[in-house]
Structures are given as C-alpha cells and as structure tokens.
Design a protein around this motif. Structure first.
Motif, PDB file in Angstrom:
ATOM      1  N   PRO A   1      -2.716   2.191   0.102  1.00  9.68           N
ATOM      2  CA  PRO A   1      -3.162   0.808   0.300  1.00  9.68           C
ATOM      3  C   PRO A   1      -2.733   0.192   1.634  1.00  9.68           C
ATOM      4  O   PRO A   1      -3.265  -0.841   2.042  1.00  9.68           O
ATOM      5  CB  PRO A   1      -2.535   0.061  -0.882  1.00  9.68           C
ATOM      6  N   ASN A   2      -1.757   0.827   2.315  1.00 15.74           N
ATOM      7  CA  ASN A   2      -1.308   0.310   3.610  1.00 15.74           C
ATOM      8  C   ASN A   2      -2.150   0.822   4.775  1.00 15.74           C
ATOM      9  O   ASN A   2      -1.951   0.385   5.906  1.00 15.74           O
ATOM     10  CB  ASN A   2       0.147   0.712   3.880  1.00 15.74           C
ATOM     11  N   HIS A   3      -3.073   1.764   4.525  1.00  7.36           N
ATOM     12  CA  HIS A   3      -3.709   2.478   5.627  1.00  7.36           C
ATOM     13  C   HIS A   3      -5.214   2.658   5.403  1.00  7.36           C
ATOM     14  O   HIS A   3      -5.674   2.789   4.271  1.00  7.36           O
ATOM     15  CB  HIS A   3      -3.078   3.868   5.789  1.00  7.36           C
ATOM     16  N   VAL A   4      -5.944   2.727   6.486  1.00  4.18           N
ATOM     17  CA  VAL A   4      -7.361   3.049   6.435  1.00  4.18           C
ATOM     18  C   VAL A   4      -7.488   4.549   6.149  1.00  4.18           C
ATOM     19  O   VAL A   4      -6.863   5.372   6.832  1.00  4.18           O
ATOM     20  CB  VAL A   4      -8.046   2.707   7.769  1.00  4.18           C
TER      21      VAL A   4
ATOM     22  N   PRO B   1       3.210  -0.181  -2.444  1.00  2.00           N
ATOM     23  CA  PRO B   1       3.269  -0.557  -1.030  1.00  2.00           C
ATOM     24  C   PRO B   1       4.418   0.084  -0.270  1.00  2.00           C
ATOM     25  O   PRO B   1       4.351   0.204   0.944  1.00  2.00           O
ATOM     26  CB  PRO B   1       3.423  -2.087  -1.079  1.00  2.00           C
ATOM     27  N   GLY B   2       5.491   0.478  -0.972  1.00  2.00           N
ATOM     28  CA  GLY B   2       6.652   1.038  -0.297  1.00  2.00           C
ATOM     29  C   GLY B   2       7.459   0.004   0.444  1.00  2.00           C
ATOM     30  O   GLY B   2       8.261   0.335   1.329  1.00  2.00           O
ATOM     31  N   THR B   3       7.288  -1.265   0.063  1.00  2.00           N
ATOM     32  CA  THR B   3       7.998  -2.353   0.736  1.00  2.00           C
ATOM     33  C   THR B   3       7.783  -3.637  -0.043  1.00  2.00           C
ATOM     34  O   THR B   3       7.170  -3.642  -1.118  1.00  2.00           O
ATOM     35  CB  THR B   3       7.494  -2.494   2.186  1.00  2.00           C
TER      36      THR B   3
ATOM     37  N   ALA C   1       4.066  -5.706   3.354  1.00  2.86           N
ATOM     38  CA  ALA C   1       2.790  -5.071   3.034  1.00  2.86           C
ATOM     39  C   ALA C   1       1.634  -5.843   3.656  1.00  2.86           C
ATOM     40  O   ALA C   1       0.686  -5.255   4.201  1.00  2.86           O
ATOM     41  CB  ALA C   1       2.620  -4.973   1.522  1.00  2.86           C
ATOM     42  N   ALA C   2       1.703  -7.167   3.603  1.00  2.00           N
ATOM     43  CA  ALA C   2       0.651  -7.994   4.202  1.00  2.00           C
ATOM     44  C   ALA C   2       0.592  -7.784   5.712  1.00  2.00           C
ATOM     45  O   ALA C   2      -0.496  -7.734   6.307  1.00  2.00           O
ATOM     46  CB  ALA C   2       0.898  -9.460   3.869  1.00  2.00           C
ATOM     47  N   ALA C   3       1.784  -7.643   6.340  1.00  2.00           N
ATOM     48  CA  ALA C   3       1.819  -7.403   7.784  1.00  2.00           C
ATOM     49  C   ALA C   3       1.219  -6.041   8.129  1.00  2.00           C
ATOM     50  O   ALA C   3       0.492  -5.894   9.124  1.00  2.00           O
ATOM     51  CB  ALA C   3       3.257  -7.485   8.283  1.00  2.00           C
TER      52      ALA C   3
ATOM     53  N   LEU D   1      -8.126  -3.300   2.628  1.00  2.00           N
ATOM     54  CA  LEU D   1      -6.908  -2.612   2.221  1.00  2.00           C
ATOM     55  C   LEU D   1      -6.309  -3.351   1.035  1.00  2.00           C
ATOM     56  O   LEU D   1      -5.580  -4.325   1.187  1.00  2.00           O
ATOM     57  CB  LEU D   1      -5.911  -2.556   3.386  1.00  2.00           C
ATOM     58  N   ALA D   2      -6.624  -2.884  -0.154  1.00  2.00           N
ATOM     59  CA  ALA D   2      -6.145  -3.519  -1.377  1.00  2.00           C
ATOM     60  C   ALA D   2      -5.937  -2.454  -2.437  1.00  2.00           C
ATOM     61  O   ALA D   2      -6.637  -1.434  -2.469  1.00  2.00           O
ATOM     62  CB  ALA D   2      -7.151  -4.561  -1.865  1.00  2.00           C
ATOM     63  N   VAL D   3      -4.958  -2.696  -3.311  1.00  2.00           N
ATOM     64  CA  VAL D   3      -4.646  -1.745  -4.369  1.00  2.00           C
ATOM     65  C   VAL D   3      -5.868  -1.477  -5.239  1.00  2.00           C
ATOM     66  O   VAL D   3      -6.087  -0.350  -5.701  1.00  2.00           O
ATOM     67  CB  VAL D   3      -3.469  -2.264  -5.217  1.00  2.00           C
ATOM     68  N   GLU D   4      -6.706  -2.504  -5.458  1.00  2.00           N
ATOM     69  CA  GLU D   4      -7.877  -2.355  -6.309  1.00  2.00           C
ATOM     70  C   GLU D   4      -8.862  -1.312  -5.771  1.00  2.00           C
ATOM     71  O   GLU D   4      -9.653  -0.744  -6.533  1.00  2.00           O
ATOM     72  CB  GLU D   4      -8.593  -3.698  -6.459  1.00  2.00           C
ATOM     73  N   GLN D   5      -8.830  -1.063  -4.479  1.00  2.00           N
ATOM     74  CA  GLN D   5      -9.753  -0.107  -3.871  1.00  2.00           C
ATOM     75  C   GLN D   5      -9.161   1.301  -3.785  1.00  2.00           C
ATOM     76  O   GLN D   5      -9.760   2.201  -3.206  1.00  2.00           O
ATOM     77  CB  GLN D   5     -10.147  -0.595  -2.477  1.00  2.00           C
ATOM     78  N   PHE D   6      -7.984   1.490  -4.373  1.00  2.00           N
ATOM     79  CA  PHE D   6      -7.291   2.769  -4.255  1.00  2.00           C
ATOM     80  C   PHE D   6      -8.155   3.951  -4.700  1.00  2.00           C
ATOM     81  O   PHE D   6      -8.265   4.948  -3.958  1.00  2.00           O
ATOM     82  CB  PHE D   6      -5.978   2.741  -5.034  1.00  2.00           C
TER      83      PHE D   6
END
Length: 336
Positions: A85-88, A115-117, A122-124, A132-137
């Motif tokens: 979720p943190n990355h494209v 998010p690992g943080t 995570a927003a930054a 970039l959202a958990v729902e799209q994982f």
C-alpha cells in the motif's frame, strides 16, 4: 527430528540501530549477519520495511537487498516484506525485476499489507494519492504478479524489464487470516508472521491457507513458512540477559517511548513500573530463548504443531556479533 527431516531455516533482519551507533553501523551489521547466514547454510535472508522508527534502519528493502546480495553468494535474499500500500506496483516490479537480473535465482519479493509505520508517516509515503490505499491491495497485488511474469494476469503494454530471463519468487506475508486467504486464492507461498505475537492464530491461518489453496504454475502446492523470534547462547541465563534489549524494544513500541535499542546491561538495570511489567507479560520480545538445544527443541515443536515447510528466525539484539553467534549455535544444532 533429525538433520535429514528438519525443514530449512531462514533469517529475518531489521537493521537494528543501537544506542551510541548510527544507521551506517546498523546497515553494515545487517550485511555482516547476512554473510554469516550464507556461510552457515541458511536458505533465505529477508529484510523488513519500517519507517520513521529510531531503532530500525531498514527503510528501503530493494536498496538493502542489493547490498546484501552483493556481499553473499548462495543464500536467497528478499523482503519481509515490501508493504505494497505504500508503493506503486509498477515501481516495485521494476525494482525487483532489476534485482533478479543482477542476482538471478536469488531474489524473493515478500509482500505485506500493513503500512510498516504510523498513519502520519504512511500518508507521507503515499503522498495523498488515492491510488495507494489498503482497499486496493488485491488489485495491486495481481497487477504486480502480472508485471513479474505471471501468465494468469495480463500486464498489457507495460514491462518491468525489457528482457527478463528469470523472475523473483513472490511470497504473501501476513499475521492474520486475510493474508492466508489471499495467498491461497492466488496460489502463492505464504509466510505467517508468528514472531509478532505468540498468541496469534497461526494454526487457523495455516489451515485456511492449505484448505483454500489454488495451485499456480509457480507454486503447485501450499508452501508455508512460519517466522519466530529466537535467541540462543551458551547458557539459558546468558540468553535471557541478551534478550533483555528486545523486551525493552517491544515495550517501547507498545508504549510509544521509541528510541534506539539499548544494551543488555542497560536493559537489566532499567527501573520499570508495575504497568510496564504488566505489558511485558504479553510482549515477550523474543519468543524462544535458551541454549541451542533448548531453542531447537522449541523450533522442532513449532514445526510439528504447524506443519511448516520452512522456519524464519527473527530477533533483534544489541550487537551483530550476538546475532551471528546465536544463528551459528542454532544452525549447527539444527543440522546435527
């Protein structure tokens, strides 16, 4: 169990930043541990993704993986994991396709959903992107698989690398039944993060994974790895002493008092409140502690209980040489 029947052992590392030392020391310590793990015959060496944490220098797995792979020979090197979720997905695919081209047949891509943080960090990382959202994982994971050569998922016109000859091994990571379900549905090997908490439902998650597993071209049968935090020393007393910093690190994470890892001497002298002691009862820091024989007995029991195909040894200690000594003791006892 004997050496001929025991499952492979692997290593998870965080590049721990200790009190009085900098990030460079932590990263070079990780390379030192990885070289020892390679020589000792461990199967894999994974590095985690964490951000904005004073005790963890492992912020960019692809960068650290490249350094570790350059200083090792045989061991597989990978992420435990990349927090998708943190990355494209396309960027992750390019990074790991490049790593695989540099070190063919040695790269693992472990994917996580957390998010690992903290949420602000995570927003930054995500820059406010609605993509970039958990729902799209699930969608992003499938996209990533397609970019890394999974014929079941058309990649369209995009290519992560112009002329791939091999692809990294993709793993699904998780500490809940969600990760187990995703891994089963997509036919991926699955690593359960048991080192997060001993009271987690590892048995239920692995049962869901195995029962629901859909074979895939690269993973024709369920393949489960279980991570566990372990520390071995010459005596049980010494092992518990050396595990003191990990207990204080677990306490600092739970109570928000973050800082670099303290030494075993400082941990032993730390004056704790009744509340701190109560929290520590639920946060062992290191799960399996003792002599190499005691640790291996506990690991054997975990394999027998879970049916794990592999074990991954996690564990944060103050000094890299302590981790090397612990891994050496466990590996030699495991192969007896």
């Amino acid at each position: 169990m004997t050496a001929s029947t025991r499952v492979p052992l692997s290593v998870l590392d965080l590049a721990t930043v200790r009190e009085g030392h900098g990030s460079s020391d932590a990263l070079h310590g990780t390379i030192e541990i990885a070289r020892a793990a390679d020589e000792l015959g461990f199967a894999r060496f994974w590095v985690a993704e964490h951000h904005n944490m004073p005790a963890v220098a492992s912020t960019s797995p692809p960068v650290l993986i490249s350094a570790v792979a350059a200083h090792t020979r045989d061991i597989r090197v990978g992420s435990g994991g990349v927090m998708l979720p943190n990355h494209v997905p396309f960027v992750v695919a390019e990074q790991f396709a490049l790593l695989e081209a540099l070190y063919p047949g040695r790269i693992d891509l472990g994917i996580g959903r957390a998010p690992g943080t903290d949420q602000a960090t995570a927003a930054a990382l995500r820059g406010g992107s609605p993509q970039l959202a958990v729902e799209q994982f699930p969608e992003h994971l499938r996209t990533l698989l397609g970019l890394l050569g999974d014929a079941r998922v058309p990649a369209g016109k995009l290519s992560a690398t112009p002329a791939p000859e091999t692809f990294p091994e993709v793993w699904m990571l998780g500490s809940s039944t969600y990760g187990a379900q995703i891994a089963a549905a997509l036919g991926l090997p699955f690593c359960y993060a048991y080192h997060f908490a001993m009271n987690s439902d590892v048995d239920g998650a692995l049962r869901i994974y195995r029962d629901g597993f859909q074979p895939s071209p690269r993973c024709p049968r369920p393949w489960a790895m279980v991570s566990v935090s372990a520390l071995a020393a010459e005596t049980t007393e010494e092992a518990h002493f050396l595990a003191g910093p990990s207990r204080m690190m677990a306490l600092s994470l739970r109570t928000g008092r973050l800082g670099p890892m303290i030494s075993p001497q400082t941990a032993a002298q730390r004056d704790l409140s009744e509340m701190d002691h109560a929290v520590l009862e639920t946060l062992p820091g290191t799960q399996v502690i003792g002599t190499e024989a005691e640790v291996v007995d506990a690991l054997d029991a975990l394999v027998e209980r879970t049916g794990a195909d592999e074990l991954m040894l996690a564990g944060s200690v103050y000094a890299p040489e302590t981790r090397v000594d612990s891994l050496s003791r466990i590996a030699k006892e495991w192969l007896r």
